[in-house]
Design a protein around this motif. Structure first.
Motif, PDB file in Angstrom:
ATOM      1  N   ASN A   5       0.841  -1.195   0.000  1.00 19.22           N
ATOM      2  CA  ASN A   5       0.000   0.000   0.000  1.00 19.22           C
ATOM      3  C   ASN A   5       0.879   1.250   0.000  1.00 19.22           C
ATOM      4  OD1 ASN A   5      -1.400   2.284   1.645  1.00 19.22           O
ATOM      5  ND2 ASN A   5      -3.083   0.962   1.024  1.00 19.22           N
ATOM      6  N   PRO A 332      -7.639  -1.603   6.998  1.00 16.68           N
ATOM      7  CA  PRO A 332      -9.015  -2.102   7.170  1.00 16.68           C
ATOM      8  C   PRO A 332      -9.201  -2.730   8.549  1.00 16.68           C
ATOM      9  CG  PRO A 332      -7.742  -3.653   5.846  1.00 16.68           C
ATOM     10  CD  PRO A 332      -6.852  -2.453   6.075  1.00 16.68           C
ATOM     11  N   GLU A 360      -4.460 -12.042   5.475  1.00 19.72           N
ATOM     12  CA  GLU A 360      -5.252 -11.000   4.830  1.00 19.72           C
ATOM     13  C   GLU A 360      -4.473  -9.687   4.695  1.00 19.72           C
ATOM     14  OE1 GLU A 360      -8.441 -10.962   3.431  1.00 19.72           O
ATOM     15  OE2 GLU A 360      -8.068 -13.119   3.494  1.00 19.72           O
ATOM     16  N   ALA A 364      -3.277  -8.188   1.028  1.00 19.98           N
ATOM     17  CA  ALA A 364      -3.805  -6.904   0.563  1.00 19.98           C
ATOM     18  C   ALA A 364      -2.743  -5.811   0.536  1.00 19.98           C
ATOM     19  CB  ALA A 364      -4.973  -6.474   1.454  1.00 19.98           C
ATOM     20  N   HIS A 366      -0.942  -4.585   3.087  1.00 19.41           N
ATOM     21  CA  HIS A 366      -0.978  -3.660   4.224  1.00 19.41           C
ATOM     22  C   HIS A 366       0.185  -3.846   5.198  1.00 19.41           C
ATOM     23  CE1 HIS A 366      -4.776  -1.750   3.292  1.00 19.41           C
ATOM     24  NE2 HIS A 366      -5.289  -2.938   3.024  1.00 19.41           N
ATOM     25  N   GLU A 401     -10.702 -18.505   4.641  1.00 21.35           N
ATOM     26  CA  GLU A 401     -11.964 -17.779   4.753  1.00 21.35           C
ATOM     27  C   GLU A 401     -12.387 -17.757   6.213  1.00 21.35           C
ATOM     28  OE1 GLU A 401     -14.984 -19.310   2.236  1.00 21.35           O
ATOM     29  OE2 GLU A 401     -13.839 -19.053   0.379  1.00 21.35           O
ATOM     30  N   ARG A 409     -13.334 -10.575   9.347  1.00 15.80           N
ATOM     31  CA  ARG A 409     -13.666 -10.393   7.940  1.00 15.80           C
ATOM     32  C   ARG A 409     -12.405 -10.241   7.095  1.00 15.80           C
ATOM     33  NH1 ARG A 409     -18.872  -6.275   7.574  1.00 15.80           N
ATOM     34  NH2 ARG A 409     -20.335  -7.579   8.769  1.00 15.80           N
ATOM     35  N   PRO A 410     -12.524 -10.510   5.799  1.00 11.98           N
ATOM     36  CA  PRO A 410     -11.372 -10.339   4.909  1.00 11.98           C
ATOM     37  C   PRO A 410     -11.100  -8.864   4.625  1.00 11.98           C
ATOM     38  CG  PRO A 410     -13.311 -10.980   3.652  1.00 11.98           C
ATOM     39  CD  PRO A 410     -13.706 -11.057   5.100  1.00 11.98           C
ATOM     40  N   ALA A 411      -9.908  -8.582   4.141  1.00 10.45           N
ATOM     41  CA  ALA A 411      -9.541  -7.199   3.822  1.00 10.45           C
ATOM     42  C   ALA A 411     -10.409  -6.631   2.713  1.00 10.45           C
ATOM     43  CB  ALA A 411      -8.066  -7.137   3.442  1.00 10.45           C
ATOM     44  N   SER A 412     -10.971  -7.491   1.872  1.00 10.69           N
ATOM     45  CA  SER A 412     -11.832  -7.035   0.775  1.00 10.69           C
ATOM     46  C   SER A 412     -13.222  -6.622   1.250  1.00 10.69           C
ATOM     47  CB  SER A 412     -11.955  -8.148  -0.269  1.00 10.69           C
ATOM     48  OG  SER A 412     -12.514  -9.321   0.325  1.00 10.69           O
ATOM     49  N   ASP A 413     -13.598  -7.024   2.449  1.00 11.13           N
ATOM     50  CA  ASP A 413     -14.922  -6.701   2.998  1.00 11.13           C
ATOM     51  C   ASP A 413     -14.819  -6.461   4.498  1.00 11.13           C
ATOM     52  OD1 ASP A 413     -17.692  -6.363   3.249  1.00 11.13           O
ATOM     53  OD2 ASP A 413     -18.035  -8.516   3.546  1.00 11.13           O
ATOM     54  N   ARG A 417     -13.270   0.683   6.636  1.00  9.04           N
ATOM     55  CA  ARG A 417     -12.143   0.890   5.729  1.00  9.04           C
ATOM     56  C   ARG A 417     -10.954   1.518   6.435  1.00  9.04           C
ATOM     57  NH1 ARG A 417     -12.386  -2.333   1.390  1.00  9.04           N
ATOM     58  NH2 ARG A 417     -14.578  -2.550   0.778  1.00  9.04           N
TER      59      ARG A 417
END
Length: 630
Positions: A5, A332, A360, A364, A366, A401, A409-413, A417
């Motif tokens: 990132n 996230p 995660e 992502a 991070h 998962e 929760r995953p970094a995508s959801d 944020r």
């Protein structure tokens, strides 16, 4: 691994640049210590004989060979602190384990381990933060025997892990492994505990009902199960690369926990033999950033806004609250664990735990994947989990998962944020606020101030009904120099009651709150503190204060003369009362020397008399071999 990132990369680069001189000095000192050889080669025969005088014959014979590693154990055991009670058994597990690989282990020393749950709201809490530096010094005293080739640290709780971490970094030329004890099994739900506390604060239930509730929550050996400072410590040790993977939240007194402790001991021996994984290399700018991000992604304790600064500084890495705030803006929020949710750490672990979070965050971009850990190169080691199969410890990949998306929760959801910590600033100074546990509709407060000097006065104001309104409760003279910066968690039930009545309520202090605090917005660690001339000393009852973490604002409204007002002085009773009794009279030098909250509130980084903090001097002659043998 995915691209890092850009904000994480930018903050890391800034930390590297800022830390250039201090980090280079730290590494120079560690290199000098390491190049002088193993401890047993430097000790005279008399020194070495003293070191093993009380050891069993087998260990003496092993030590006499002068070729096998000796592991130093620094323990924070006591049996009042539930999280540390399991450590009573660990030294023998460690000794037995290292003997299996032809090495030795000794308890090098012990440190204090204060339970904040016992001292909360009591005078002893004034020593809580200072105990971190005492623990760091105690760790140094233990390891300064210079008889060890690697180190195992036994600690879990609030100030203990940061203190062990800081003290061990003074011996960063050695590999250091942290071995946790794990959480107690789940008791009554944390929200039920909080409900009973609020009822008691209003006089609706008896002390016996409250005690029954508390005993139902804190009921066995192991760490408290809420996600406070102790469990935040464990998350950071994992992502900092100092634990065996996914060992943080395995229950004590189980076969798996004992196997993990033995494995940690054998890993310390292996690192000593290979010369890999020295703590000075494990803890660097990148791993410090990973620790911060792990804290933010899980809604961890605000106490680490202070501890992490001092911990990083011990490795020559300089961070500040702006770094944390900027990292939080792109991190996230992956976990909802009490006080940020209803689940406890046992449910968090069952949902996927540390391995899921590490995977995660790395996937992502991070956190930095290219770090050194005690397991080797790369953060991917921490995507695994341990298990016992037919009595043998094996490692398997963690879940990909979440097994419960209400907890993890995953970094995508993500749940949010942004991460759980924010910096707020304005004419009242700089402060931090934990927003992950505060509902969005309660975060922004603009209300008249009610100013107090002690927790007791604030609680009395609550009992007298003087706070039954929109209010910003200001509690000043609670900073490091004033009284050691105690946690003020005893105010949480009262503040929660006011909020539940529908009032807009906020808390502003130069003191600390517990890592368990949550639902009421609290701007804490206000720096500079009131006793040091900070703006809180100029606030008066009725001044309008605005706290807006979304905008990063902590300021007065319509008070143009704030800085020109005469500063309030502590009452004589408070000033003298905070300086003696319960051992506080022994810490006068700490209160005089301690740094600011944003600088880590430590006494460990004072410059040597007559020279700069990072003097470019040759290595201490005491680091080289002795020519005298007795």
């Amino acid at each position: 691994m995915p691209t890092l990132n850009p904000v994480v990369a930018e903050v890391t680069a800034r930390i590297v640049e800022r830390s250039k001189a201090t980090r280079a000095d730290y590494l120079r000192r560690m290199d000098a210590a390491g190049s002088s050889g193993v401890g047993r080669a430097k000790l005279s025969c008399a020194n070495w004989a003293h070191a093993f005088a009380g050891a069993p014959v087998k260990d003496k014979l092993n030590a006499m060979s002068g070729t096998q590693p000796n592991v130093g154990v620094v323990t924070a055991y006591n049996d009042m602190l539930s999280a540390h009670q399991p450590f009573e058994r660990f030294p023998q597990i460690i000794r037995d384990a290292v003997r299996e690989v032809n090495a030795t282990a000794q308890v090098a020393g012990a440190t204090p381990a204060m339970c904040d749950g016992v001292t909360q709201g009591r005078p002893g809490m004034d020593l809580s933060l200072f105990s971190r530096d005492v623990i760091a010094m105690s760790t140094a005293v233990a390891l300064t025997h210079d008889a060890f080739d690697s180190v195992i640290c036994l600690g879990v709780c609030d100030k203990i892990v940061p203190g062990l971490f800081m003290g061990s970094l003074a011996f960063g030329h050695l590999p250091v492994v942290f071995a946790p004890a794990g959480p107690m099994p789940s008791g009554i739900p944390n929200f039920e505990k909080a409900r009973v506390r609020a009822e008691y604060a209003q006089g609706n239930v008896s002390r016996s009902v409250l005690l029954e509730s508390e005993i139902g929550s804190y009921h066995s050996p192991g760490t408290c199960t809420f996600y406070g400072t102790a469990n935040s410590n464990q998350m950071m040790m994992e992502l900092g690369g100092l634990h065996l993977p996914s060992t943080a939240f395995v229950h004590p007194e189980t076969g798996l926990r004992d196997a993990l402790t033995a494995a940690a001991a054998k890993r310390a021996v292996e690192l000593a033999r290979t010369g890999q994984g020295r703590m000075a290399d494990v803890i660097c700018e990148k791993s410090v950033v990973n620790m911060i991000v792990a804290l933010l992604a899980t809604g961890g304790s605000t106490n680490h806004a202070i501890h992490l600064v001092a911990m990083a500084r011990s490795a020559g890495v300089l961070i500040d609250w702006t770094d944390m705030d900027q990292l939080s803006s792109v991190t996230p929020l992956l976990a909802r664990v009490y006080p940020n949710g209803s689940a406890d750490v046992n449910a968090f672990q069952a949902a996927g735990g540390v391995a899921f979070v590490a995977r995660e965050l790395a996937g992502a971009g991070h956190i930095h994947a290219d770090v050194t850990t005690i397991m080797g190169e790369g953060i991917q080691h921490y995507f695994q989990e341990p298990m016992l199969i037919d009595g043998e410890l094996v490692w398997k990949d963690g879940v990909t998962e979440s097994l419960d998306t209400d907890i993890l929760r995953p970094a995508s959801d993500p749940f949010d944020r942004e991460g759980g910590l924010r910096l707020v600033q304005g004419d009242l100074g700089r402060a931090v606020i934990k927003v992950s546990a505060v509902k969005p509709e309660n975060r922004i407060v603009e209300a008249p101030a009610a100013v107090f000097e002690t927790q007791e006065d604030a609680l009395q104001g609550f009992k007298d009904g003087k706070l039954d309104r929109d209010v910003v409760v200001v509690l000043r003279f609670q900073g490091p120099r004033a009284n050691g910066m105690p946690e003020l968690h005893s105010l949480s039930p009262a503040l929660s009651v006011l909020q539940d009545k529908g009032f807009k309520v906020a808390f502003v202090t130069d003191g600390r709150m517990s890592g368990a605090s949550g639902k009421t917005p609290a701007a804490i660690h206000v720096s500079p503190e009131a006793l040091a001339g900070g703006p809180l000393a100029h606030v008066r009852d009725g001044d309008i204060i605005r706290l807006d973490p979304d905008a990063g604002v902590l300021t007065t409204i319509g008070v143009p003369d704030l800085a020109n007002r005469p500063a309030a002085l502590r009452t004589t009773a408070h000033a003298t009362g905070a300086a003696w009794g319960y051992g506080r009279e022994l810490f006068g030098a700490f209160r005089q020397m301690v740094g600011t909250a944003e600088a880590g509130a430590s006494i460990c980084f004072a410059s040597p008399t007559g020279g700069p903090a990072e003097a470019d001097a040759p290595p201490d002659p005491n680091l080289v071999d002795r020519t005298v043998d007795a």
